[in-house]
Design a protein around this motif. Structure first.
Motif, PDB file in Angstrom:
ATOM      1  N   MET A   1       0.825  -1.206   0.000  1.00  0.00           N
ATOM      2  CA  MET A   1       0.000   0.000   0.000  1.00  0.00           C
ATOM      3  C   MET A   1       0.861   1.259   0.000  1.00  0.00           C
ATOM      4  N   GLY A   2       1.965   1.226   0.762  1.00  0.00           N
ATOM      5  CA  GLY A   2       2.839   2.384   0.811  1.00  0.00           C
ATOM      6  C   GLY A   2       3.447   2.695  -0.536  1.00  0.00           C
ATOM      7  N   GLU A   3       3.938   1.671  -1.242  1.00  0.00           N
ATOM      8  CA  GLU A   3       4.558   1.886  -2.543  1.00  0.00           C
ATOM      9  C   GLU A   3       3.524   2.265  -3.600  1.00  0.00           C
ATOM     10  N   PHE A   4       2.369   1.620  -3.557  1.00  0.00           N
ATOM     11  CA  PHE A   4       1.319   1.919  -4.532  1.00  0.00           C
ATOM     12  C   PHE A   4       0.891   3.381  -4.440  1.00  0.00           C
ATOM     13  N   PHE A   5       0.611   3.839  -3.242  1.00  0.00           N
ATOM     14  CA  PHE A   5       0.143   5.218  -3.100  1.00  0.00           C
ATOM     15  C   PHE A   5       1.286   6.219  -3.238  1.00  0.00           C
ATOM     16  N   ARG A   6       2.520   5.799  -2.974  1.00  0.00           N
ATOM     17  CA  ARG A   6       3.653   6.680  -3.256  1.00  0.00           C
ATOM     18  C   ARG A   6       3.757   6.942  -4.752  1.00  0.00           C
ATOM     19  N   LEU A   7       3.572   5.892  -5.552  1.00  0.00           N
ATOM     20  CA  LEU A   7       3.619   6.047  -7.002  1.00  0.00           C
ATOM     21  C   LEU A   7       2.504   6.964  -7.491  1.00  0.00           C
ATOM     22  N   ARG A   8       1.285   6.756  -6.991  1.00  0.00           N
ATOM     23  CA  ARG A   8       0.163   7.585  -7.425  1.00  0.00           C
ATOM     24  C   ARG A   8       0.346   9.034  -6.973  1.00  0.00           C
ATOM     25  N   GLN A   9       0.887   9.232  -5.769  1.00  0.00           N
ATOM     26  CA  GLN A   9       1.136  10.590  -5.296  1.00  0.00           C
ATOM     27  C   GLN A   9       2.214  11.263  -6.143  1.00  0.00           C
ATOM     28  N   GLN A  10       3.221  10.496  -6.558  1.00  0.00           N
ATOM     29  CA  GLN A  10       4.265  11.056  -7.405  1.00  0.00           C
ATOM     30  C   GLN A  10       3.706  11.473  -8.756  1.00  0.00           C
ATOM     31  N   GLN A  11       2.766  10.684  -9.291  1.00  0.00           N
ATOM     32  CA  GLN A  11       2.126  11.068 -10.542  1.00  0.00           C
ATOM     33  C   GLN A  11       1.376  12.388 -10.388  1.00  0.00           C
ATOM     34  N   LEU A  12       0.697  12.542  -9.266  1.00  0.00           N
ATOM     35  CA  LEU A  12      -0.022  13.787  -9.011  1.00  0.00           C
ATOM     36  C   LEU A  12       0.946  14.962  -8.923  1.00  0.00           C
ATOM     37  N   MET A  13       2.042  14.788  -8.183  1.00  0.00           N
ATOM     38  CA  MET A  13       3.004  15.874  -8.029  1.00  0.00           C
ATOM     39  C   MET A  13       3.698  16.199  -9.344  1.00  0.00           C
ATOM     40  N   ASP A  14       3.960  15.179 -10.166  1.00  0.00           N
ATOM     41  CA  ASP A  14       4.545  15.429 -11.483  1.00  0.00           C
ATOM     42  C   ASP A  14       3.607  16.256 -12.345  1.00  0.00           C
ATOM     43  N   PHE A  15       2.305  15.963 -12.260  1.00  0.00           N
ATOM     44  CA  PHE A  15       1.327  16.734 -13.024  1.00  0.00           C
ATOM     45  C   PHE A  15       1.284  18.177 -12.535  1.00  0.00           C
ATOM     46  N   ILE A  16       1.312  18.352 -11.220  1.00  0.00           N
ATOM     47  CA  ILE A  16       1.294  19.704 -10.662  1.00  0.00           C
ATOM     48  C   ILE A  16       2.551  20.476 -11.051  1.00  0.00           C
ATOM     49  N   ASP A  17       3.713  19.809 -10.981  1.00  0.00           N
ATOM     50  CA  ASP A  17       4.981  20.474 -11.248  1.00  0.00           C
ATOM     51  C   ASP A  17       5.188  20.791 -12.729  1.00  0.00           C
ATOM     52  N   ARG A  18       4.760  19.852 -13.603  1.00  0.00           N
ATOM     53  CA  ARG A  18       5.046  20.040 -15.021  1.00  0.00           C
ATOM     54  C   ARG A  18       3.809  20.005 -15.911  1.00  0.00           C
ATOM     55  N   GLY A  19       2.899  19.094 -15.598  1.00  0.00           N
ATOM     56  CA  GLY A  19       1.756  18.898 -16.483  1.00  0.00           C
ATOM     57  C   GLY A  19       0.814  20.077 -16.556  1.00  0.00           C
ATOM     58  N   VAL A  20       0.607  20.749 -15.422  1.00  0.00           N
ATOM     59  CA  VAL A  20      -0.328  21.872 -15.411  1.00  0.00           C
ATOM     60  C   VAL A  20       0.066  22.917 -16.438  1.00  0.00           C
ATOM     61  N   ALA A  21       1.362  23.158 -16.575  1.00  0.00           N
ATOM     62  CA  ALA A  21       1.828  24.184 -17.508  1.00  0.00           C
ATOM     63  C   ALA A  21       2.037  23.635 -18.912  1.00  0.00           C
ATOM     64  N   SER A  22       2.410  22.365 -19.029  1.00  0.00           N
ATOM     65  CA  SER A  22       2.799  21.829 -20.338  1.00  0.00           C
ATOM     66  C   SER A  22       1.655  21.176 -21.101  1.00  0.00           C
ATOM     67  N   GLU A  23       0.603  20.740 -20.404  1.00  0.00           N
ATOM     68  CA  GLU A  23      -0.510  20.104 -21.099  1.00  0.00           C
ATOM     69  C   GLU A  23      -1.281  21.123 -21.925  1.00  0.00           C
ATOM     70  N   GLU A  24      -1.864  20.657 -23.022  1.00  0.00           N
ATOM     71  CA  GLU A  24      -2.687  21.537 -23.845  1.00  0.00           C
ATOM     72  C   GLU A  24      -3.932  21.959 -23.073  1.00  0.00           C
ATOM     73  N   ASP A  25      -4.546  23.049 -23.529  1.00  0.00           N
ATOM     74  CA  ASP A  25      -5.673  23.632 -22.789  1.00  0.00           C
ATOM     75  C   ASP A  25      -6.790  22.624 -22.545  1.00  0.00           C
ATOM     76  N   ALA A  26      -7.078  21.795 -23.545  1.00  0.00           N
ATOM     77  CA  ALA A  26      -8.190  20.841 -23.406  1.00  0.00           C
ATOM     78  C   ALA A  26      -7.970  19.907 -22.224  1.00  0.00           C
ATOM     79  N   TRP A  27      -6.722  19.430 -22.034  1.00  0.00           N
ATOM     80  CA  TRP A  27      -6.444  18.521 -20.928  1.00  0.00           C
ATOM     81  C   TRP A  27      -6.367  19.265 -19.605  1.00  0.00           C
ATOM     82  N   GLN A  28      -5.906  20.499 -19.622  1.00  0.00           N
ATOM     83  CA  GLN A  28      -5.907  21.276 -18.387  1.00  0.00           C
ATOM     84  C   GLN A  28      -7.328  21.496 -17.893  1.00  0.00           C
ATOM     85  N   GLU A  29      -8.225  21.819 -18.818  1.00  0.00           N
ATOM     86  CA  GLU A  29      -9.622  22.050 -18.446  1.00  0.00           C
ATOM     87  C   GLU A  29     -10.320  20.754 -18.048  1.00  0.00           C
ATOM     88  N   ALA A  30      -9.843  19.626 -18.581  1.00  0.00           N
ATOM     89  CA  ALA A  30     -10.497  18.338 -18.308  1.00  0.00           C
ATOM     90  C   ALA A  30     -10.002  17.692 -17.019  1.00  0.00           C
TER      91      ALA A  30
END
Length: 210
Positions: free
Chosen positions: A121-150
């Motif tokens: 459980m610790g490793e599984f949720f660490r991976l999912r949390q890292q995906q969230l943080m990666d999106f916040i750090d890079r994806g929010v700015a780099s994703e196209e508008d359609a995906w940001q809005e979605a």
């Protein structure tokens, strides 16, 4: 039937459906209790069938290592070989469709079972949390508008009873289940894997120690 009744019915169906989820036994938990195996299992869950070679490339491991871990997972039916795909040199592996629960009340009664559950459980949720943080750090700015809005990142707090929390959990799961069933195998130019995450748990009251 009014909207509240429909939601209640949907919640009841979700509860009934997830009674059939596989609860991993101690052996399966111990087999999965390795950081690389959790990563492999998660990739198969999110991206679909893979080979030892494709996993090795994605994870920076040797294909011999990923092949070994794939066999260990398959031994406990956590994954399976894809029928009719691949050959003797290149085998394709997939995670069977269906819900899986890491929370086994009997397993956590033993030190080994409790340790395996915590690792998985610790490793599984660490991976999912890292995906969230990666999106916040890079994806929010780099994703196209359609995906940001979605996309949706949201938190809220309510004061609930256990029964109300159960009902809300079931309503959320009903919406997720419907979406997964409709679009599990969807393909197309604009289609990408989307992680759907729902966290709902009680907070300690003020003054309580954790």
């Amino acid at each position: 039937m009014d909207e509240n009744s429909e939601l209640t019915d949907a919640a009841a169906r979700a509860i009934e459906k997830h009674r059939g989820d596989r609860v991993l036994d101690g052996g399966a938990l111990r087999a999965l209790a390795h950081p690389l195996r959790v990563k492999i299992y998660d990739i198969l869950s999110q991206y679909g069938a893979q080979t030892a070679s494709s996993l090795a490339e994605r994870l920076g491991e040797s294909s011999g290592s990923t092949s070994y871990h794939l066999r260990a997972l398959a031994k406990h039916d956590l994954i399976r070989e894809v029928e009719g795909r691949g050959n003797a040199r290149e085998r394709w592996w997939e995670r069977p469709v269906g819900g899986v629960s890491f929370a086994n009340a009997d397993a956590v009664k033993t030190p080994a079972g409790r340790a395996a559950t915590q690792i998985v459980m610790g490793e599984f949720f660490r991976l999912r949390q890292q995906q969230l943080m990666d999106f916040i750090d890079r994806g929010v700015a780099s994703e196209e508008d359609a995906w940001q809005e979605a996309s949706l990142i949201s938190t809220a707090t309510a004061r609930l009873t256990p029964q109300q929390s159960t009902e809300l959990s079931a309503k959320i799961m009903a919406l997720i289940d419907e979406t997964v069933e409709l679009h599990r195998n969807q393909t197309g130019d604009d289609v990408r894997p989307v992680t759907i995450r729902a966290d709902l748990f009680p907070l300690p009251e003020l003054g309580e120690t954790s």
